[in-house]
Design a protein around this motif. Structure first.
Motif, PDB file in Angstrom:
ATOM      1  N   VAL A   1       1.749  13.890   3.067  1.00  0.00           N
ATOM      2  CA  VAL A   1       0.358  14.154   3.439  1.00  0.00           C
ATOM      3  C   VAL A   1       0.116  15.659   3.465  1.00  0.00           C
ATOM      4  CG1 VAL A   1       0.064  11.983   4.696  1.00  0.00           C
ATOM      5  CG2 VAL A   1       0.703  14.039   5.940  1.00  0.00           C
TER       6      VAL A   1
ATOM      7  N   LEU B   1      -3.751   4.286   5.381  1.00  0.00           N
ATOM      8  CA  LEU B   1      -2.940   5.499   5.483  1.00  0.00           C
ATOM      9  C   LEU B   1      -2.559   5.765   6.934  1.00  0.00           C
ATOM     10  CD1 LEU B   1      -1.688   8.041   4.173  1.00  0.00           C
ATOM     11  CD2 LEU B   1      -3.898   9.173   4.561  1.00  0.00           C
TER      12      LEU B   1
ATOM     13  N   THR C   1       0.822  -1.209   0.000  1.00  0.00           N
ATOM     14  CA  THR C   1       0.000   0.000   0.000  1.00  0.00           C
ATOM     15  C   THR C   1       0.857   1.262   0.000  1.00  0.00           C
ATOM     16  OG1 THR C   1      -1.807  -1.110   1.138  1.00  0.00           O
ATOM     17  CG2 THR C   1      -1.729   1.278   1.334  1.00  0.00           C
TER      18      THR C   1
ATOM     19  N   LYS D   1      -9.135   2.404   2.788  1.00  0.00           N
ATOM     20  CA  LYS D   1      -7.927   3.101   2.368  1.00  0.00           C
ATOM     21  C   LYS D   1      -7.407   4.048   3.448  1.00  0.00           C
ATOM     22  CE  LYS D   1      -7.853   6.505  -0.841  1.00  0.00           C
ATOM     23  NZ  LYS D   1      -7.837   7.212  -2.137  1.00  0.00           N
ATOM     24  N   GLU D   2      -8.299   4.749   4.114  1.00  0.00           N
ATOM     25  CA  GLU D   2      -7.849   5.711   5.125  1.00  0.00           C
ATOM     26  C   GLU D   2      -7.224   5.006   6.334  1.00  0.00           C
ATOM     27  OE1 GLU D   2      -8.837   9.985   7.048  1.00  0.00           O
ATOM     28  OE2 GLU D   2     -10.163   9.150   5.532  1.00  0.00           O
TER      29      GLU D   2
ATOM     30  N   LEU E   1       5.875   8.812   2.698  1.00  0.00           N
ATOM     31  CA  LEU E   1       4.419   9.003   2.691  1.00  0.00           C
ATOM     32  C   LEU E   1       4.010  10.050   3.714  1.00  0.00           C
ATOM     33  CD1 LEU E   1       1.656   8.165   1.583  1.00  0.00           C
ATOM     34  CD2 LEU E   1       1.623   6.347   3.311  1.00  0.00           C
TER      35      LEU E   1
ATOM     36  N   TYR F   1      -1.964   9.427  -2.451  1.00  0.00           N
ATOM     37  CA  TYR F   1      -3.078   8.855  -1.702  1.00  0.00           C
ATOM     38  C   TYR F   1      -4.398   9.115  -2.419  1.00  0.00           C
ATOM     39  CZ  TYR F   1      -6.570   8.153   1.904  1.00  0.00           C
ATOM     40  OH  TYR F   1      -7.681   7.742   2.588  1.00  0.00           O
ATOM     41  N   ASP F   2      -4.618  10.369  -2.801  1.00  0.00           N
ATOM     42  CA  ASP F   2      -5.879  10.714  -3.464  1.00  0.00           C
ATOM     43  C   ASP F   2      -6.035  10.012  -4.805  1.00  0.00           C
ATOM     44  OD1 ASP F   2      -6.712  12.369  -1.386  1.00  0.00           O
ATOM     45  OD2 ASP F   2      -5.737  14.135  -2.254  1.00  0.00           O
TER      46      ASP F   2
ATOM     47  N   PHE G   1       0.755   4.216  -2.677  1.00  0.00           N
ATOM     48  CA  PHE G   1       0.464   5.590  -2.273  1.00  0.00           C
ATOM     49  C   PHE G   1       1.599   6.523  -2.688  1.00  0.00           C
ATOM     50  CE2 PHE G   1      -2.433   4.541   1.642  1.00  0.00           C
ATOM     51  CZ  PHE G   1      -3.486   4.241   0.794  1.00  0.00           C
TER      52      PHE G   1
ATOM     53  N   THR H   1      -5.107   7.014  -5.556  1.00  0.00           N
ATOM     54  CA  THR H   1      -5.117   5.553  -5.410  1.00  0.00           C
ATOM     55  C   THR H   1      -6.505   5.080  -5.016  1.00  0.00           C
ATOM     56  OG1 THR H   1      -2.809   5.551  -4.684  1.00  0.00           O
ATOM     57  CG2 THR H   1      -4.114   3.613  -4.144  1.00  0.00           C
TER      58      THR H   1
ATOM     59  N   GLU I   1      -4.912  12.580   7.528  1.00  0.00           N
ATOM     60  CA  GLU I   1      -3.817  13.482   7.153  1.00  0.00           C
ATOM     61  C   GLU I   1      -3.711  14.643   8.140  1.00  0.00           C
ATOM     62  OE1 GLU I   1      -3.065  13.494   2.496  1.00  0.00           O
ATOM     63  OE2 GLU I   1      -5.182  13.840   2.975  1.00  0.00           O
TER      64      GLU I   1
END
Length: 194
Positions: free
Chosen positions: A111, A58, A19, A54-55, A107, A28-29, A23, A31, A118
């Motif tokens: 953010v 993250l 992941t 997904k979040e 990563l 992130y946005d 990312f 994916t 984030e």
């Protein structure tokens, strides 16, 4: 993972490694869960077996980087001794953590605050930076570091140097040995009071 290779049994940690790479490559946005499913070579339902979405992935990823950074502040060399020595330890160890956890810290540094996770990560980063700035300020007050550079600015410059490593460092590449030593040498030879 290519689509025709055998499926691997995934754990949260192994899923997280895939992941983080996706990312970092796509943002992130940019994916989707489908992208993650394809990269891991497992179904979306298999991903949801491990995490809510997904979040959460993250949060786990940036949390790993943040936990490693905050752990530095609790190490014995970061809490005892002259402030300048504690600061030097924190700078060295921050660089070492960045190198050891490169994809996760990369990563974290990317953010932007677009989601609750984030925003949480940015707040924790600010807290870490604030604690390091306090340590730098203590070293200035003790006369161990030069006083002509405002501590918050000096902290930003230190982290600017350290954080830029994610843009050029490639493990094993020629000329990348001794990164932590170089950061400490450049930072402290320029900051120490004379």
């Amino acid at each position: 993972m290519a689509e025709n290779t055998p499926r691997t049994a995934y754990t949260v940690d192994s899923l997280l490694a895939v992941t983080v790479q996706v990312f970092n490559d796509r943002g992130y946005d940019g994916t989707s869960m489908e992208d993650l499913s394809r990269a891991a070579g497992i179904s979306k339902s298999s991903i949801y077996h491990h995490v809510r979405g997904k979040e959460e992935l993250l949060r786990l990823a940036v949390g790993r980087a943040l936990d490693a950074l905050f752990a530095i502040l609790e190490e014995p060399a970061a809490v005892t001794g002259p402030a300048v020595d504690r600061l030097e330890h924190v700078v060295r160890r921050t660089t070492e953590v960045l190198l050891a956890e490169l994809p996760y810290v990369t990563l974290l540094l990317r953010v932007r605050g677009n989601t609750a996770t984030e925003q949480w990560a940015l707040e924790r980063r600010r807290d870490f930076d604030h604690r390091v700035a306090e340590l730098l300020r203590a070293a200035v007050t003790a006369g161990e570091l030069r006083a002509d550079v405002e501590p918050r600015m000096a902290t930003r410059l230190l982290f600017g140097m350290i954080n830029s490593i994610v843009e050029w460092y490639r493990p094993g590449a020629k000329g990348t040995d001794g990164v932590a030593d170089a950061v400490v040498h450049l930072a402290f030879d320029g900051l120490r009071a004379r």
